[in-house]
Each structure stands twice: as structure tokens, then as C-alpha cells.
Write a protein that holds these residues in place. Structure first.
Motif, PDB file in Angstrom:
ATOM      1  N   GLY A 125       8.920  -8.325  96.239  1.00 25.77           N
ATOM      2  CA  GLY A 125       9.364  -9.103  97.404  1.00 25.77           C
ATOM      3  C   GLY A 125      10.309 -10.217  96.990  1.00 25.77           C
ATOM      4  N   ARG A 126      11.517 -10.206  97.540  1.00 27.80           N
ATOM      5  CA  ARG A 126      12.525 -11.218  97.194  1.00 27.80           C
ATOM      6  C   ARG A 126      12.720 -12.196  98.355  1.00 27.80           C
ATOM      7  N   ASN A 127      12.720 -13.487  98.049  1.00 28.66           N
ATOM      8  CA  ASN A 127      12.931 -14.523  99.078  1.00 28.66           C
ATOM      9  C   ASN A 127      14.395 -14.494  99.536  1.00 28.66           C
ATOM     10  N   ARG A 131       4.497  -9.526  80.186  1.00 27.19           N
ATOM     11  CA  ARG A 131       3.855 -10.419  81.163  1.00 27.19           C
ATOM     12  C   ARG A 131       4.700 -11.673  81.393  1.00 27.19           C
ATOM     13  N   GLY A 132       5.242 -12.181  80.295  1.00 27.50           N
ATOM     14  CA  GLY A 132       6.091 -13.359  80.421  1.00 27.50           C
ATOM     15  C   GLY A 132       7.325 -13.081  81.263  1.00 27.50           C
ATOM     16  N   VAL A 133       7.910 -11.892  81.033  1.00 31.50           N
ATOM     17  CA  VAL A 133       9.090 -11.512  81.808  1.00 31.50           C
ATOM     18  C   VAL A 133       8.737 -11.376  83.277  1.00 31.50           C
ATOM     19  N   ILE A 134       7.624 -10.694  83.566  1.00 31.84           N
ATOM     20  CA  ILE A 134       7.224 -10.476  84.960  1.00 31.84           C
ATOM     21  C   ILE A 134       6.911 -11.802  85.644  1.00 31.84           C
ATOM     22  N   ASP A 135       6.228 -12.692  84.938  1.00 34.76           N
ATOM     23  CA  ASP A 135       5.859 -13.970  85.533  1.00 34.76           C
ATOM     24  C   ASP A 135       7.068 -14.890  85.722  1.00 34.76           C
ATOM     25  N   SER A 136       8.075 -14.694  84.889  1.00 32.40           N
ATOM     26  CA  SER A 136       9.265 -15.543  85.020  1.00 32.40           C
ATOM     27  C   SER A 136      10.169 -15.096  86.170  1.00 32.40           C
ATOM     28  N   ILE A 137       9.936 -13.889  86.655  1.00 31.66           N
ATOM     29  CA  ILE A 137      10.745 -13.390  87.780  1.00 31.66           C
ATOM     30  C   ILE A 137      10.303 -14.095  89.062  1.00 31.66           C
ATOM     31  N   PRO A 138      11.235 -14.725  89.837  1.00 31.19           N
ATOM     32  CA  PRO A 138      10.840 -15.429  91.062  1.00 31.19           C
ATOM     33  C   PRO A 138      10.399 -14.490  92.180  1.00 31.19           C
ATOM     34  N   ASP A 139      10.757 -13.207  92.081  1.00 34.87           N
ATOM     35  CA  ASP A 139      10.339 -12.249  93.096  1.00 34.87           C
ATOM     36  C   ASP A 139       8.838 -11.998  92.999  1.00 34.87           C
ATOM     37  N   LEU A 140       8.217 -11.665  94.135  1.00 35.62           N
ATOM     38  CA  LEU A 140       6.806 -11.299  94.171  1.00 35.62           C
ATOM     39  C   LEU A 140       6.670  -9.859  93.671  1.00 35.62           C
ATOM     40  N   ILE A 141       5.814  -9.634  92.658  1.00 32.18           N
ATOM     41  CA  ILE A 141       5.616  -8.291  92.102  1.00 32.18           C
ATOM     42  C   ILE A 141       4.123  -7.994  92.081  1.00 32.18           C
ATOM     43  N   TYR A 142       3.781  -6.785  92.546  1.00 33.38           N
ATOM     44  CA  TYR A 142       2.373  -6.378  92.525  1.00 33.38           C
ATOM     45  C   TYR A 142       2.296  -4.857  92.330  1.00 33.38           C
ATOM     46  N   GLY A 201       4.284 -22.983 104.336  1.00 33.16           N
ATOM     47  CA  GLY A 201       5.690 -22.612 104.237  1.00 33.16           C
ATOM     48  C   GLY A 201       5.941 -21.217 104.766  1.00 33.16           C
ATOM     49  N   ASN A 202       7.024 -21.064 105.514  1.00 35.23           N
ATOM     50  CA  ASN A 202       7.348 -19.779 106.138  1.00 35.23           C
ATOM     51  C   ASN A 202       8.668 -19.278 105.567  1.00 35.23           C
ATOM     52  N   ILE A 203       8.645 -18.116 104.931  1.00 30.52           N
ATOM     53  CA  ILE A 203       9.862 -17.583 104.323  1.00 30.52           C
ATOM     54  C   ILE A 203      10.024 -16.125 104.714  1.00 30.52           C
ATOM     55  N   CYS A 204      11.240 -15.644 104.503  1.00 33.21           N
ATOM     56  CA  CYS A 204      11.539 -14.236 104.772  1.00 33.21           C
ATOM     57  C   CYS A 204      11.674 -13.502 103.443  1.00 33.21           C
ATOM     58  N   LEU A 205      10.950 -12.384 103.315  1.00 25.97           N
ATOM     59  CA  LEU A 205      11.001 -11.573 102.096  1.00 25.97           C
ATOM     60  C   LEU A 205      11.679 -10.240 102.366  1.00 25.97           C
TER      61      LEU A 205
END
Length: 645
Positions: free
Chosen positions: A179-181, A74-85, A154-158
Motif C-alpha cells: 500500500g502506497r500513500n 527485513r531492514g530493507v522491507i522496514d525501510s520502505i515507506p509503503d505498507l507491506i504484508y 489520520g486519514n490517508i489514501c492508499l
């Protein structure tokens, strides 16, 4: 226990049954058997009790390890800046990381068990579902770029990766989304795209070199401006464009700036492939890496030939006479100022010649302005032939020319040049079918003997030129302080003339004309005098030429006429036979448009009730000799009004 066992055996086997060896032996064997069994049961019980404790401890260890691994995951997943679901095939969220929580604006507990329709707006949710369905239908990972909006606006591209995951049987049991910014990457890509468009379509030439200044790329504008294609210049130095107009010092200074500041901007002349020389505005920048190491150079340039030609034309128009090609008044003053500085440093002298053509107006009036222009061109050529290359010949305007004679060791050299100019001006000028004659009057002033400033030298030469004209023309005259005093006096008189009329300083005297036969005074001549507050009475010979030159004669002459007719009215009442007054009129009064005393004077006489025959207007012979039809018509109107001329 044995008796109970004996009764049970006899009940089931019969009372007559007797085991082999008798009951005591049998019961002893049974007792021994149960004793062993009890011991074994006791051992088994102890063993089962021990195994249960170990299993519980092992269970606890496994549970702790699992929780630790889950926490780590969980710590690893939460530390990743990418959106994961994670989702079920039906779109129900099974889990997500904190990055996805921030995007959804909800904690994971509010996300799990819900679909996108419960979390996002319908448009966003339907798009997500469509892409999920596309991936699930294909059964393999898909990547898409999506612009999303965060709760804070905020508007970003993923860049979103959707991939299925399977059970042991190979069936899809859900999907994972990552999803990566890539907003910054998209911005950089857009910048690169725009840069590529600019590179390809800009009108400015661009070329790129390596660190050794060898060409590795050029854009289409560079090829168009220079005439070279990439294959012709690849690997070569941009020095192949050099025209030879810049010296080595120019290039040394350029590279000193590039190596010091990292760039250089300036102008230079280069050569096209066809040999044509052209001007260009150029900027050279170093290409540095992240570690500040030199990777190469970027050269940007544009063709400014037309601009330079326009600037040159504007400069020529501002500094040169377009008719003769000589320096104009502006350039003359600059040259004279520069020469004064040079002579001052060298301790030498210079002479300034002011040349005015005699009778040029007559040539213009007789032959027309085109011939007059041809005459000025030829005059300029002849003057240049009389001077040295180091001297400056200029046209100030009209028929006025100047010559700056530099590095004079003997002032008499100025006389020699002046006389040469006078002599060549007396030669006939053959201009097409016309032959014209003019002469030149020249004023000479010397630096530093007469003056050290530009303005004063020019004034001195102008005064000396007028002195030459007054001496009979076609000659030269040196400036003297006597001339300067005369000019200063002339300037003061003109200034005083401008206020004399309003100040009542003019007066009219009348010279009586006596009839010899009768001795009767029947006429008088009006004579103008100026009663100057400082100099006293000044005669007309001194101030009338100045009044004519300044144009003040128009107003003064009209006042004299009205003052004379005022006295005429009084004398007509005294002399029964009538009286007559003569008034002198300047030619300037007849030649000045809008100020001709033709109708106004006649109307004035009518208003006073004076017949025209009572007035005589005196004019000079020169006015008749140079009279145009308009002047003749005005004189005839005086005659028609009864005024004698």
C-alpha cells in the motif's frame, strides 16, 4: 586372538579341516588382513571426524549468512515507506513491515497468525477480504485506491497492489499486499482537476504563452471575449489584440514590471476580432520552473467595458451638469484650483466671471420648466461660443454660470468677454414655439489682484454680480474692496438680526395721524426700529431687506403686529371713539408657506377683543401685481375679518 579364531573355525568347519599351507600360515594371513583393516578403519574414523567438524562449521556459516540476509531483507522491507504484508489464501497474516505495523497499531508479533477481523474494525476487514478474494479469484495482481484511517485519526489514501505468489507447482500459496500513500498525489490531482474546471468554465479569459511570448493555449472565456479561436492565434503574440490606445511607454513600463517583479496588473484597452474596442483588467505572470528558468507567461483578463462605462457615467454625473453638459460646481472648483496653480507658476493672471440670468424665474413661471431647461441649454451654448477652448465654462446650478479666463496678459480681455456674453444674452431665444428674452448680470474678479484662493475668488465674483444687478442688470461689474466691506457688513447684520428679537433690541415707534378738521389723533402708523448694541439705532431701510432675505422677517413681522395691537388695546381705552393702527406687512410674509398671518392675526384680535376695523395691513403694489390665487384668498380673508388692506 589367533587361538580364539582357530577354535571358532574348527567349530564351524570341523576339527579335521586344515587350511592350505597350514594353520600358522593362514592365521598369519588373517592377522595381516585385520591389521590392514584396522588401519583402514582408523583412517576412516579420522576422516569421518574431520568431515563432521567441517560440516558443523559450514552449517554455522550458512546459518549466519542466512540470518544476515534475513536481517538485511527485513531492514530493507522496514525501510520502505509503503505498507507491506503477507497473507495465506485464507487471510491469515504471515508477516508485515513496520509501516503496516503503524497502520494496524500493533507489533508484527500480534499481527502474524491473525486475520483482518481480529485487527481492524469489521467494515474495514470485510472490505479487505472482498478485495483479497477478487484478486485470488482472478489469479493476477489488482490495484485499488482505498482511504484508510490510522489509530491517531489520520486519514490517508492508499494505492494498494495485491498480487498472488505461487509454489513450484504453480499453485497459489498466498498473497502479498503493498500500500502506497498517494494522499498528496490525490490532492495534486484534485487541484489539477479543479484548475482544469476553472480554466474551462471561468468567466475570466486565460491564455498561456511560451517563453518567447507566443500563444500556446487559450480557454473558452478568452475565445468568447476576444472572438478568436485557438487556431487563429496559436503561435502568435498577444500583441494582435492591441487597440493602439496605449503608447510604447505604457508597454515598456509593463514589461519592466514583469521582468522585475515577475508579474504585472493593470487595465488596458484592446481590440476584439470584430474590431470593437473594449476595456479589460489584466494580470500577466511569469511561469518559472523549479530552477527559476522562464517557461512562459500566463495572462488572465476580464472584460470591464461596462464597469468603465458605469464609472465614466458616475464620474460625469459627479463632475458635469447633466442638462447642459458643462462642468458642475465640483468640477469648476477643481479646475479653478488647477488654473490658479498654473498661473502662479507662469506668473500670469486669470479672471473669474460669475454670470446670473435676469428674469429667468419669470420664464420658468410663464413657460414652464421644460422651456426653462431648453433656455439653460441654449445659454450654455452661447456662453461657450464667447470663450476660448482653453477657458472653462461651468454651471453652478439654477441660472448661475461661471467662466474661468486663463493666461490673461491684459485684464481688459475679461471686459471684452463679459460684454460679448451680455450682448448675446439680449438676443431672443427661440425655443420651439416659444420666444423668450433674458439678460445677464456678470461679476468679475481677478487673480491674483483680488484674491489667491478659490473660495475668496468665488465670493468676490458673486458680490460683483449682485452689484451689477443692483446697478440695473444686463451689465458687468468688477469686484472692489468697497463691495467686500459692504458684504461683510451685510453678513454681520444678518448674524446680529438672528439674536436681536430674543435680546429685545427691536422697538416700535408710532407715527400719529391727525384729523385736520378736528385736530384729533385718531390713527397711528407702526414703525419698526432696531436699537443695535454697537451701532445704535438702525433704520428699517437697512435691515428689512436682510430680514426678508434671511426669512427672519416672518418672526419679526409677527412680533411687530402683536406689539402694535398691545398698544392699540391701551389706546382704545383712552380714546372713546376708538383708535386705528396701520402695520406694514412684507410680501415675504404672504409668500412663505405656513407663516401667513391670516388666521393667527385674526384670532389674536379676537382674543384681545379688538375689532378688525381697528387694524390696517399695508402691503406693496408689487404683491398685488405678482399675486397668485392663494395670496388673493388670504387678502380676502383679512377683508372678511374687517381688517383693512
Amino acid at each position: 586372538m589367533h587361538r580364539l579364531l582357530l577354535r571358532q573355525l574348527q567349530r564351524h568347519l570341523g576339527k579335521d579341516f586344515v587350511p592350505e599351507g597350514g594353520w600358522p600360515q593362514f592365521l598369519g594371513a588373517v592377522s595381516d588382513h585385520y591389521e590392514v583393516s584396522d588401519q583402514e578403519r582408523a583412517l576412516l574414523g579420522n576422516a569421518l571426524h574431520v568431515n563432521s567438524d567441517e560440516l558443523t562449521a559450514a552449517n554455522q556459516r550458512l546459518r549466519a549468512q542466512s540470518e544476515q540476509e534475513h536481517a538485511q531483507l527485513r531492514g530493507v522491507i522496514d525501510s520502505i515507506p509503503d505498507l507491506i504484508y503477507f497473507k495465506t489464501p485464507e487471510g491469515i497474516y504471515l508477516g508485515c513491515n513496520q509501516a503496516f505495523e503503524r497502520y494496524a497499531g500493533l507489533p508484527e508479533s500480534s499481527i502474524v497468525g491473525n486475520t483482518a477481523l481480529s485487527i481492524f474494525d469489521s467494515t474495514t476487514a470485510l472490505k479487505m477480504r472482498a478485495r483479497d478474494t477478487e484478486m485470488l479469484t482472478g489469479g493476477k495482481a489488482v490495484v485499488s485506491e482505498e482511504w484508510v484511517t490510522y489509530p491517531d485519526g489520520g486519514n490517508i489514501c492508499l494505492e494498494v497492489l495485491r498480487t498472488p505468489y505461487f509454489n513450484s507447482a504453480g499453485s497459489v500459496i498466498g498473497l502479498i499486499g503493498i500500500g502506497r500513500n498517494i494522499t498528496e498525489r490525490k490532492r495534486l490531482e484534485e487541484e489539477r482537476r479543479l484548475a482544469a474546471l476553472v480554466y474551462q468554465h471561468t468567466a475570466e479569459g486565460m491564455l498561456v504563452t511560451d517563453a518567447d511570448y507566443h500563444i500556446i493555449a487559450i480557454n473558452p472565456a478568452c475565445a468568447r471575449i476576444t472572438g478568436y479561436e485557438l487556431q487563429e492565434v496559436l503561435g502568435k503574440s498577444p500583441n494582435i489584440f492591441n487597440s493602439g490606445r496605449q503608447d510604447q511607454y505604457f508597454y515598456d513600463s509593463m514589461w519592466e514590471a514583469i521582468n522585475g517583479a515577475g508579474y504585472w496588473h493593470g487595465e488596458m484597452w484592446d481590440r476584439r476580432k470584430n474590431g470593437e474596442i473594449y476595456a479589460k483588467s489584466i494580470t500577466i505572470n511569469q511561469l518559472l520552473g523549479d530552477d527559476d528558468s522562464l517557461h512562459g507567461y500566463v495572462v488572465l483578463f476580464s472584460d470591464i467595458t461596462e464597469k468603465k462605462q458605469s464609472e465614466e457615467l458616475i464620474w460625469k454625473q459627479a463632475n458635469f451638469d447633466m442638462l447642459t453638459g458643462l462642468p458642475n460646481r465640483r468640477m469648476f472648483r477643481d479646475r479653478l484650483a488647477q488654473e490658479i496653480k498654473k498661473e502662479r507658476r507662469a506668473g500670469l493672471s486669470l479672471a473669474l466671471l460669475f454670470i446670473d440670468l435676469d428674469h429667468f424665474k419669470e420664464v420658468n413661471d410663464t413657460h414652464g420648466h421644460l422651456v426653462g431647461d431648453d433656455l439653460l441649454i441654449e445659454v450654455a451654448r452661447r456662453i461657450r461660443e464667447c470663450t476660448r477652448d482653453s477657458d472653462t465654462v461651468a454651471r453652478l446650478g439654477g441660472d448661475e454660470f461661471t467662466v474661468i479666463l486663463t493666461q490673461l496678459e491684459d485684464s481688459k480681455f475679461a471686459e471684452v468677454v463679459a460684454q460679448k456674453i451680455i450682448n448675446c444674452m439680449t438676443e431672443p431665444f427661440v425655443l420651439g414655439e416659444d420666444v423668450v428674452y433674458v439678460s445677464a448680470s456678470i461679476g468679475i474678479t481677478l487673480y491674483p489682484d483680488d484674491a489667491i484662493e478659490v473660495e475668496q475668488l468665488l465670493k468676490n465674483a458673486d458680490q460683483a454680480m449682485y452689484a451689477a444687478k443692483n446697478m440695473g442688470r444686463s451689465r458687468f461689474s468688477y469686484f472692489t474692496y468697497t463691495l467686500q466691506l459692504a458684504v461683510q457688513n451685510r453678513v454681520r447684520l444678518i448674524h446680529d438680526l438672528r439674536v436681536a428679537l430674543a435680546a429685545g433690541q427691536f422697538c416700535v415707534y408710532f407715527q400719529p395721524i391727525v384729523h385736520l378738521a378736528t385736530g384729533r389723533i385718531h390713527k397711528a402708523e407702526a414703525l419698526l426700529r432696531w436699537d443695535h448694541p454697537e451701532r445704535g439705532m438702525i433704520g428699517p431701510a437697512e435691515f428689512i431687506p436682510l430680514a426678508e432675505e434671511s426669512g427672519l422677517i416672518i418672526e419679526i413681522g409677527d412680533w411687530v403686529f402683536r406689539e402694535a395691537t398691545r398698544w392699540l388695546t391701551r389706546w382704545n381705552g383712552i380714546v372713546p371713539q376708538g383708535f386705528q393702527i396701520s402695520v406694514c406687512a412684507s410680501p415675504v410674509q404672504f409668500r412663505s408657506e405656513g407663516n401667513i398671518p391670516r388666521d393667527t392675526w385674526s384670532d389674536h384680535l379676537n382674543n384681545l377683543g379688538i375689532p378688525g376695523k381697528s387694524v390696517i395691513i399695508e402691503i406693496t403694489e408689487g404683491l398685488l401685481l405678482d399675486a397668485d390665487p392663494d395670496i388673493v384668498n388670504r387678502l380676502l380673508r383679512f377683508r372678511d375679518a374687517g381688517i383693512q388692506v
